[in-house]
Motif scaffolding. Structure first.
Motif, PDB file in Angstrom:
ATOM      1  N   LEU A  78     -13.009  -8.561   4.092  1.00 44.14           N
ATOM      2  CA  LEU A  78     -13.036  -8.045   5.441  1.00 44.14           C
ATOM      3  C   LEU A  78     -11.875  -8.341   6.381  1.00 44.14           C
ATOM      4  CD1 LEU A  78     -15.814  -7.846   4.311  1.00 44.14           C
ATOM      5  CD2 LEU A  78     -16.916  -7.995   6.461  1.00 44.14           C
ATOM      6  N   VAL A  79     -11.022  -7.633   6.788  1.00 49.01           N
ATOM      7  CA  VAL A  79     -10.020  -7.896   7.428  1.00 49.01           C
ATOM      8  C   VAL A  79      -9.951  -7.337   8.823  1.00 49.01           C
ATOM      9  CG1 VAL A  79      -8.695  -8.149   5.290  1.00 49.01           C
ATOM     10  CG2 VAL A  79      -8.554  -5.712   6.600  1.00 49.01           C
ATOM     11  N   ARG A  80      -8.868  -7.950   9.552  1.00 49.69           N
ATOM     12  CA  ARG A  80      -8.455  -7.527  10.971  1.00 49.69           C
ATOM     13  C   ARG A  80      -7.183  -7.255  11.107  1.00 49.69           C
ATOM     14  NH1 ARG A  80     -12.310  -8.511  15.299  1.00 49.69           N
ATOM     15  NH2 ARG A  80     -14.098  -9.610  14.578  1.00 49.69           N
ATOM     16  N   GLY A  81      -6.751  -6.262  12.146  1.00 45.75           N
ATOM     17  CA  GLY A  81      -5.525  -6.197  12.432  1.00 45.75           C
ATOM     18  C   GLY A  81      -4.658  -4.999  11.549  1.00 45.75           C
ATOM     19  N   ALA A  82      -5.175  -4.225  10.691  1.00 51.20           N
ATOM     20  CA  ALA A  82      -4.500  -3.415   9.670  1.00 51.20           C
ATOM     21  C   ALA A  82      -3.889  -2.290  10.578  1.00 51.20           C
ATOM     22  CB  ALA A  82      -5.445  -3.060   8.562  1.00 51.20           C
ATOM     23  N   ASP A  83      -2.988  -1.738   9.996  1.00 50.20           N
ATOM     24  CA  ASP A  83      -2.070  -0.650  10.637  1.00 50.20           C
ATOM     25  C   ASP A  83      -2.450   0.511   9.414  1.00 50.20           C
ATOM     26  OD1 ASP A  83      -0.447  -1.856   8.792  1.00 50.20           O
ATOM     27  OD2 ASP A  83       1.346  -1.193   9.737  1.00 50.20           O
ATOM     28  N   LEU A  84      -3.543   0.709   8.987  1.00 48.23           N
ATOM     29  CA  LEU A  84      -3.888   1.638   7.886  1.00 48.23           C
ATOM     30  C   LEU A  84      -4.917   2.829   8.077  1.00 48.23           C
ATOM     31  CD1 LEU A  84      -3.932  -1.290   4.908  1.00 48.23           C
ATOM     32  CD2 LEU A  84      -2.046   0.162   5.858  1.00 48.23           C
ATOM     33  N   MET A  85      -4.614   3.762   7.612  1.00 51.17           N
ATOM     34  CA  MET A  85      -5.619   4.797   7.677  1.00 51.17           C
ATOM     35  C   MET A  85      -6.986   4.816   6.802  1.00 51.17           C
ATOM     36  SD  MET A  85      -5.100   8.933   7.270  1.00 51.17           S
ATOM     37  CE  MET A  85      -4.920   8.783   5.474  1.00 51.17           C
ATOM     38  N   ASP A  86      -8.156   5.288   7.074  1.00 53.64           N
ATOM     39  CA  ASP A  86      -9.203   4.970   6.229  1.00 53.64           C
ATOM     40  C   ASP A  86      -8.792   5.699   4.953  1.00 53.64           C
ATOM     41  OD1 ASP A  86     -11.963   4.441   5.458  1.00 53.64           O
ATOM     42  OD2 ASP A  86     -12.291   6.461   5.547  1.00 53.64           O
ATOM     43  N   GLY A  87      -9.024   5.182   3.761  1.00 52.66           N
ATOM     44  CA  GLY A  87      -8.749   5.647   2.466  1.00 52.66           C
ATOM     45  C   GLY A  87      -7.341   5.450   1.935  1.00 52.66           C
ATOM     46  N   THR A  88      -6.612   4.415   2.657  1.00 53.65           N
ATOM     47  CA  THR A  88      -5.534   4.160   2.015  1.00 53.65           C
ATOM     48  C   THR A  88      -5.489   3.298   0.729  1.00 53.65           C
ATOM     49  OG1 THR A  88      -4.312   4.038   4.253  1.00 53.65           O
ATOM     50  CG2 THR A  88      -3.422   2.859   2.549  1.00 53.65           C
ATOM     51  N   PRO A  89      -4.571   3.707  -0.253  1.00 48.52           N
ATOM     52  CA  PRO A  89      -4.610   2.898  -1.422  1.00 48.52           C
ATOM     53  C   PRO A  89      -3.925   1.678  -1.361  1.00 48.52           C
ATOM     54  CG  PRO A  89      -2.979   4.762  -1.445  1.00 48.52           C
ATOM     55  CD  PRO A  89      -3.827   4.893  -0.309  1.00 48.52           C
ATOM     56  N   ILE A  90      -4.395   0.707  -1.752  1.00 50.10           N
ATOM     57  CA  ILE A  90      -3.801  -0.493  -1.964  1.00 50.10           C
ATOM     58  C   ILE A  90      -3.288  -0.965  -3.511  1.00 50.10           C
ATOM     59  CG2 ILE A  90      -3.905  -3.276  -1.533  1.00 50.10           C
ATOM     60  CD1 ILE A  90      -4.434  -1.568   0.980  1.00 50.10           C
ATOM     61  N   TYR A  91      -2.159  -1.236  -3.540  1.00 52.93           N
ATOM     62  CA  TYR A  91      -1.495  -1.515  -4.654  1.00 52.93           C
ATOM     63  C   TYR A  91      -1.375  -3.158  -5.095  1.00 52.93           C
ATOM     64  CZ  TYR A  91       0.006   3.390  -4.382  1.00 52.93           C
ATOM     65  OH  TYR A  91      -0.089   4.999  -4.386  1.00 52.93           O
ATOM     66  N   ASP A  92      -1.527  -3.787  -4.162  1.00 51.90           N
ATOM     67  CA  ASP A  92      -1.404  -5.158  -4.313  1.00 51.90           C
ATOM     68  C   ASP A  92      -1.901  -6.027  -3.296  1.00 51.90           C
ATOM     69  OD1 ASP A  92      -1.253  -7.491  -6.097  1.00 51.90           O
ATOM     70  OD2 ASP A  92       1.025  -7.358  -6.306  1.00 51.90           O
ATOM     71  N   ILE A  93      -2.289  -7.263  -3.466  1.00 54.60           N
ATOM     72  CA  ILE A  93      -2.603  -8.417  -2.267  1.00 54.60           C
ATOM     73  C   ILE A  93      -1.827  -9.554  -2.943  1.00 54.60           C
ATOM     74  CG2 ILE A  93      -4.420  -9.473  -1.216  1.00 54.60           C
ATOM     75  CD1 ILE A  93      -6.234  -6.907  -2.266  1.00 54.60           C
ATOM     76  N   LYS A  94      -1.491 -10.077  -1.454  1.00 55.18           N
ATOM     77  CA  LYS A  94      -0.825 -11.481  -1.903  1.00 55.18           C
ATOM     78  C   LYS A  94      -1.067 -12.254  -0.798  1.00 55.18           C
ATOM     79  CE  LYS A  94       3.322  -9.783  -4.529  1.00 55.18           C
ATOM     80  NZ  LYS A  94       2.931  -9.979  -5.903  1.00 55.18           N
ATOM     81  N   TRP A 113       0.923  -1.307  -0.078  1.00 67.30           N
ATOM     82  CA  TRP A 113       0.050   0.050  -0.108  1.00 67.30           C
ATOM     83  C   TRP A 113       0.915   1.199   0.038  1.00 67.30           C
ATOM     84  CZ3 TRP A 113       0.748   2.454   4.745  1.00 67.30           C
ATOM     85  CH2 TRP A 113       1.066   1.999   5.675  1.00 67.30           C
ATOM     86  N   GLY A 114       0.171   2.455  -0.247  1.00 65.39           N
ATOM     87  CA  GLY A 114       0.878   3.683   0.091  1.00 65.39           C
ATOM     88  C   GLY A 114       0.744   4.761   1.106  1.00 65.39           C
ATOM     89  N   PHE A 115       1.743   5.200   1.544  1.00 64.61           N
ATOM     90  CA  PHE A 115       1.626   6.160   2.474  1.00 64.61           C
ATOM     91  C   PHE A 115       1.050   7.556   2.020  1.00 64.61           C
ATOM     92  CE2 PHE A 115       5.032   3.235   4.440  1.00 64.61           C
ATOM     93  CZ  PHE A 115       4.792   3.161   5.569  1.00 64.61           C
ATOM     94  N   SER A 116      -0.206   7.492   1.757  1.00 66.59           N
ATOM     95  CA  SER A 116      -0.963   8.581   1.208  1.00 66.59           C
ATOM     96  C   SER A 116      -1.042   9.736   1.974  1.00 66.59           C
ATOM     97  CB  SER A 116      -2.372   8.018   0.691  1.00 66.59           C
ATOM     98  OG  SER A 116      -3.169   7.625   1.801  1.00 66.59           O
ATOM     99  N   ALA A 117      -0.795   9.841   3.143  1.00 66.06           N
ATOM    100  CA  ALA A 117      -0.854  10.955   4.062  1.00 66.06           C
ATOM    101  C   ALA A 117       0.417  11.605   4.377  1.00 66.06           C
ATOM    102  CB  ALA A 117      -1.678  10.639   5.321  1.00 66.06           C
ATOM    103  N   ASN A 118       1.500  11.148   3.788  1.00 66.41           N
ATOM    104  CA  ASN A 118       2.855  11.857   3.681  1.00 66.41           C
ATOM    105  C   ASN A 118       2.588  13.137   3.269  1.00 66.41           C
ATOM    106  OD1 ASN A 118       3.838   9.498   4.911  1.00 66.41           O
ATOM    107  ND2 ASN A 118       5.362   9.376   3.576  1.00 66.41           N
ATOM    108  N   LYS A 119       2.419  14.148   4.140  1.00 68.15           N
ATOM    109  CA  LYS A 119       2.258  15.542   3.607  1.00 68.15           C
ATOM    110  C   LYS A 119       3.640  16.238   3.812  1.00 68.15           C
ATOM    111  CE  LYS A 119      -2.796  15.601   3.771  1.00 68.15           C
ATOM    112  NZ  LYS A 119      -3.828  16.373   4.377  1.00 68.15           N
ATOM    113  N   GLU A 120       4.659  15.705   4.680  1.00 65.82           N
ATOM    114  CA  GLU A 120       5.916  16.428   5.201  1.00 65.82           C
ATOM    115  C   GLU A 120       6.885  16.219   4.108  1.00 65.82           C
ATOM    116  OE1 GLU A 120       6.370  15.189   9.136  1.00 65.82           O
ATOM    117  OE2 GLU A 120       4.141  15.238   9.666  1.00 65.82           O
ATOM    118  N   ALA A 121       6.785  15.284   3.208  1.00 66.83           N
ATOM    119  CA  ALA A 121       7.791  15.145   2.332  1.00 66.83           C
ATOM    120  C   ALA A 121       8.442  16.303   1.433  1.00 66.83           C
ATOM    121  CB  ALA A 121       7.578  13.974   1.246  1.00 66.83           C
ATOM    122  N   LYS A 122       9.659  16.286   1.516  1.00 67.87           N
ATOM    123  CA  LYS A 122      10.058  17.437   0.860  1.00 67.87           C
ATOM    124  C   LYS A 122      10.817  17.374  -0.412  1.00 67.87           C
ATOM    125  CE  LYS A 122      11.229  19.641   5.379  1.00 67.87           C
ATOM    126  NZ  LYS A 122      10.612  18.695   6.161  1.00 67.87           N
ATOM    127  N   GLY A 123      10.552  16.238  -1.013  1.00 65.00           N
ATOM    128  CA  GLY A 123      11.243  15.739  -2.266  1.00 65.00           C
ATOM    129  C   GLY A 123      12.571  15.270  -2.384  1.00 65.00           C
TER     130      GLY A 123
END
Length: 227
Positions: free
Chosen positions: A120-136, A63-73
């Motif tokens: 439906l899953v349990r135990g995720a360390d994700l924020m609501d709205g996190t993009p999922i790029y792949d599932i294995k 998944w992607g850290f979609s809430a990373n607003k502090e990145a400076k490039g």
């Protein structure tokens, strides 16, 4: 010869209780009562793509850290992990910090149910709205290494706080248990320890407010987010 570049897009999004980075467990499975849903995008909402997954108990989410607003490039070669109190710098490759050249996360979660084209899953360390790029699928013989050495994160963090949640909060038993697990892990930044400060984060669409005195965390409010 190609340049090795690939283009990726979300195949799904995570929908869960936690609406901000604050409060999210620092690793998957630490709050096993947290429930969420993997909701596929229209392009990938194909039931056949889930065929056979019912035979597995756990999956890996990429998944992607979609809430990373502090990145400076520019990437930073060292970070200060909360596990080390936020005071010790280690190499970014020795951490799971969100601030890395490619902001991609990896989490192992438990499958509770496959309902139509949702997982439906349990135990995720994700924020609501996190993009999922792949599932294995999680494969026990290949993915489990009981004798692995894990550096400064060799043991699971102990429950840090005793949690007091008022009985009159409008939470069902499952939500109450999940909230208690999240709070017991102490979501505060490692450098903050003020008994007078009230903290808040979104949970199930409402703001949970709390204070911490010593090793006791007391929920002081649960209501409509301030805005």
């Amino acid at each position: 010869m190609g340049d090795g570049m690939i283009t990726i897009e979300p195949v799904a999004f995570y929908r869960g209780s936690l609406g901000s980075k604050f409060g999210i467990p620092r690793q998957s499975s630490l709050a096993g009562s947290l429930r969420g849903r993997i909701v596929f995008t229209d392009k990938y909402k194909v039931r056949e793509a889930l065929r056979g997954l019912e035979g597995f108990s756990h999956i890996w989410l990429i998944w992607g850290f979609s809430a990373n607003k502090e990145a400076k490039g520019e990437w930073q070669p060292t970070v200060r992990p909360p596990r080390l109190g936020g005071n010790t710098a280690v190499g970014v490759w020795a951490t799971r910090s969100p601030y890395r050249p490619n902001p991609i996360g990896l989490s192992c979660v438990e499958i509770e149910e496959i309902s139509g084209c949702e997982i439906l899953v349990r135990g995720a360390d994700l924020m609501d709205g996190t993009p999922i790029y792949d599932i294995k699928p999680y494969i026990r013989y290949a993915d489990s290494r009981p004798d692995a050495v894990s550096g400064f994160a060799s043991d699971a963090p102990e429950t840090a706080l005793d949690v007091v949640i008022p009985e009159d909060l409008p939470l069902d038993p499952e939500q109450r248990k999940a909230l208690e697990e999240v709070l017991s892990l102490d979501p505060r930044p490692a450098y903050q320890d003020s008994p007078d400060r009230e903290y808040a984060f979104p949970f199930e669409g409402k703001d949970v407010r709390f204070k911490v005195v010593g090793k006791v965390l007391t929920v002081t409010g649960y209501g409509t987010p301030k805005g």
